[in-house]
Motif scaffolding. Structure first.
Motif, PDB file in Angstrom:
ATOM      1  N   ARG A  68       0.835  -1.199   0.000  1.00  0.00           N
ATOM      2  CA  ARG A  68       0.000   0.000   0.000  1.00  0.00           C
ATOM      3  C   ARG A  68       0.872   1.252   0.000  1.00  0.00           C
ATOM      4  O   ARG A  68       1.785   1.396   0.820  1.00  0.00           O
ATOM      5  CB  ARG A  68      -0.911  -0.006   1.230  1.00  0.00           C
ATOM      6  CG  ARG A  68      -2.022   1.031   1.168  1.00  0.00           C
ATOM      7  CD  ARG A  68      -3.153   0.671   2.121  1.00  0.00           C
ATOM      8  NE  ARG A  68      -3.727  -0.645   1.811  1.00  0.00           N
ATOM      9  CZ  ARG A  68      -4.594  -0.879   0.840  1.00  0.00           C
ATOM     10  NH1 ARG A  68      -4.978   0.126   0.057  1.00  0.00           N
ATOM     11  NH2 ARG A  68      -5.070  -2.088   0.653  1.00  0.00           N
ATOM     12  N   GLY A  69       0.606   2.141  -0.972  1.00  0.00           N
ATOM     13  CA  GLY A  69       1.369   3.374  -1.082  1.00  0.00           C
ATOM     14  C   GLY A  69       2.691   3.224  -1.813  1.00  0.00           C
ATOM     15  O   GLY A  69       3.429   4.205  -1.969  1.00  0.00           O
ATOM     16  N   THR A  71       5.442   2.117  -5.005  1.00  0.00           N
ATOM     17  CA  THR A  71       5.603   2.365  -6.443  1.00  0.00           C
ATOM     18  C   THR A  71       6.011   1.075  -7.131  1.00  0.00           C
ATOM     19  O   THR A  71       6.921   0.377  -6.668  1.00  0.00           O
ATOM     20  CB  THR A  71       6.677   3.439  -6.705  1.00  0.00           C
ATOM     21  OG1 THR A  71       6.244   4.691  -6.158  1.00  0.00           O
ATOM     22  CG2 THR A  71       6.948   3.598  -8.195  1.00  0.00           C
ATOM     23  N   GLY A  96      -3.118  -1.646  -3.560  1.00  0.00           N
ATOM     24  CA  GLY A  96      -2.955  -0.289  -3.043  1.00  0.00           C
ATOM     25  C   GLY A  96      -1.741   0.437  -3.570  1.00  0.00           C
ATOM     26  O   GLY A  96      -1.256   1.389  -2.942  1.00  0.00           O
ATOM     27  N   ALA A  98       0.391   3.110  -5.288  1.00  0.00           N
ATOM     28  CA  ALA A  98       0.079   4.527  -5.484  1.00  0.00           C
ATOM     29  C   ALA A  98       0.667   5.096  -6.773  1.00  0.00           C
ATOM     30  O   ALA A  98       0.154   6.091  -7.303  1.00  0.00           O
ATOM     31  CB  ALA A  98       0.600   5.331  -4.294  1.00  0.00           C
ATOM     32  N   ARG A  99       1.749   4.481  -7.249  1.00  0.00           N
ATOM     33  CA  ARG A  99       2.427   5.016  -8.433  1.00  0.00           C
ATOM     34  C   ARG A  99       2.982   3.848  -9.257  1.00  0.00           C
ATOM     35  O   ARG A  99       3.433   2.833  -8.696  1.00  0.00           O
ATOM     36  CB  ARG A  99       3.562   5.955  -7.997  1.00  0.00           C
ATOM     37  CG  ARG A  99       4.439   6.492  -9.128  1.00  0.00           C
ATOM     38  CD  ARG A  99       5.358   7.592  -8.585  1.00  0.00           C
ATOM     39  NE  ARG A  99       6.489   7.873  -9.465  1.00  0.00           N
ATOM     40  CZ  ARG A  99       6.444   8.638 -10.565  1.00  0.00           C
ATOM     41  NH1 ARG A  99       5.298   9.188 -10.926  1.00  0.00           N
ATOM     42  NH2 ARG A  99       7.529   8.859 -11.281  1.00  0.00           N
ATOM     43  N   VAL A 123      -4.291   6.302  -9.755  1.00  0.00           N
ATOM     44  CA  VAL A 123      -2.873   5.951  -9.591  1.00  0.00           C
ATOM     45  C   VAL A 123      -2.028   6.890 -10.450  1.00  0.00           C
ATOM     46  O   VAL A 123      -2.385   7.207 -11.588  1.00  0.00           O
ATOM     47  CB  VAL A 123      -2.610   4.486  -9.993  1.00  0.00           C
ATOM     48  CG1 VAL A 123      -1.123   4.157  -9.926  1.00  0.00           C
ATOM     49  CG2 VAL A 123      -3.408   3.555  -9.096  1.00  0.00           C
ATOM     50  N   ASP A 124      -0.907   7.354  -9.895  1.00  0.00           N
ATOM     51  CA  ASP A 124       0.035   8.183 -10.640  1.00  0.00           C
ATOM     52  C   ASP A 124       0.838   7.267 -11.566  1.00  0.00           C
ATOM     53  O   ASP A 124       1.567   6.391 -11.105  1.00  0.00           O
ATOM     54  CB  ASP A 124       0.958   8.903  -9.654  1.00  0.00           C
ATOM     55  CG  ASP A 124       1.976   9.790 -10.346  1.00  0.00           C
ATOM     56  OD1 ASP A 124       1.743  10.170 -11.506  1.00  0.00           O
ATOM     57  OD2 ASP A 124       3.024  10.088  -9.719  1.00  0.00           O
TER      58      ASP A 124
END
Length: 342
Positions: A68-69, A71, A96, A98-99, A123-124
């Motif tokens: 989670r969080g 890349t 989860g 994030a990138r 998502v980035d």
């Protein structure tokens, strides 16, 4: 903007991807998962059709919620397709992530769209400028973009370009190390192509064998181009896999039919007739030329007419690699003009 840690992770992901098989239809992909502060959390790669994709392989090494969080740095855009396995884009969302930083966009008609799906979910996503990844994936990308296999044309010749003596004898122009390298290259391809002339003249087995002559575990599909019938007692008929035959009237169409069978990489070991036809039709993506330090003279050249009537018509190549095998050389070259192997 892509960070230094992400670029380092991408380089490592490429090295991981190289562990995967070159055959079987799927691309070689590597993935590295980074924490929000840039530390490596997990890594993975794709081990072949039907196994976990690189992203899922990496995620499986973390406890629930451990990504989670994070890349995900991947050598190829995460897929958005359900085949033998589920879509990687959904797996990354569920974990989860994030990138996502990926190198090459997926050109597949069914598998592309992962980046768009991830962005739509918040998502980035960023695509890296990574020509090294494009070069690494060139065979698979060529197959997906052109809907025909990546074609490697191989021949063994003397320094003066002869593939046989005047009486037709050709065994052996090169030494044992070079011949074993050929077997390794056979095993790295989905299919081997020869013409009926080669079948009738040399009676090849078209198998991939080890140092002691044993059959390797993975055998390429044998393919014959030409209208003449393969003799009933040909070694080819004892190949572990049933050979396919095409009449050769339309080489481009034959290659497309092989693509539809799941063949993404083809190794051509035919004689000058088939080789010249493929070169003339701009269907060769890579040349694997084994050179022996010997001279024969005579008419038995590796290539015949390829449509080059003046020096300006020469098919210019760029050197990709050079390898010494005993006293022989393996020169690997690719068309200088991008897309020349249409």
């Amino acid at each position: 903007m892509i960070s230094t840690a992400e670029r380092d992770a991408l380089a490592h992901a490429l090295s991981l991807a190289a562990h995967g098989p070159t055959t079987g239809g799927n691309p070689q992909v590597g993935c590295v998962l980074l924490s929000p502060t840039g530390e490596v959390l997990a890594e993975g790669w794709h081990r072949g059709a039907g196994t976990a994709h690189a992203e899922v392989d990496a995620l499986s090494k973390l406890p629930e919620g451990g990504a989670r969080g994070a890349t995900a740095v991947v050598t190829l855009e995460p897929c958005n397709h359900t085949g033998r396995t589920g879509p990687c884009a959904e797996a990354l969302l569920a974990a989860g992530i994030a990138r996502v930083v990926h190198a090459v966009a997926d050109p597949g008609e069914n598998s592309s769209g992962g980046a768009q799906r991830l962005r739509a979910a918040g998502v980035d996503v960023e695509q890296a400028d990574a020509p090294e990844a494009e070069a690494f994936l060139a065979p698979w990308l060529t197959a997906e973009r052109r809907h025909r296999p990546w074609v490697t044309l191989k021949w063994a010749s003397t320094l003066d370009g002869r593939t046989a003596a005047a009486d037709g004898t050709s065994q052996w122009i090169t030494g044992t190390a070079a011949r074993q390298r050929v077997h390794e290259q056979r095993a790295d391809n989905d299919a081997i192509l020869v013409g009926t002339g080669t079948v009738l003249a040399d009676d090849p087995s078209l198998t991939a064998r080890g140092d002691a002559g044993e059959l390797l575990g993975r055998q390429p599909l044998p393919v014959v181009i030409g209208r003449r019938e393969v003799p009933a007692d040909a070694k080819l008929r004892r190949h572990p896999r049933q050979f396919r035959q095409f009449d050769g009237g339309d080489l481009d169409e034959s290659l497309r039919e092989l693509y539809d069978l799941g063949v993404k990489r083809v190794y051509v070991e035919g004689g000058p007739t088939l080789a010249s036809a493929l070169v003339a039709a701009s269907l060769v993506d890579e040349y694997a030329v084994y050179l022996a330090p010997a001279l024969l003279g005579g008419p038995r050249l590796a290539l015949g007419d390829i449509g080059a009537t003046s020096i300006g018509d020469a098919r210019r190549l760029r050197l990709h690699s050079l390898e010494q095998l005993g006293s022989d050389l393996l020169i690997t070259a690719r068309p200088l003009i991008a897309g020349a192997g249409r």
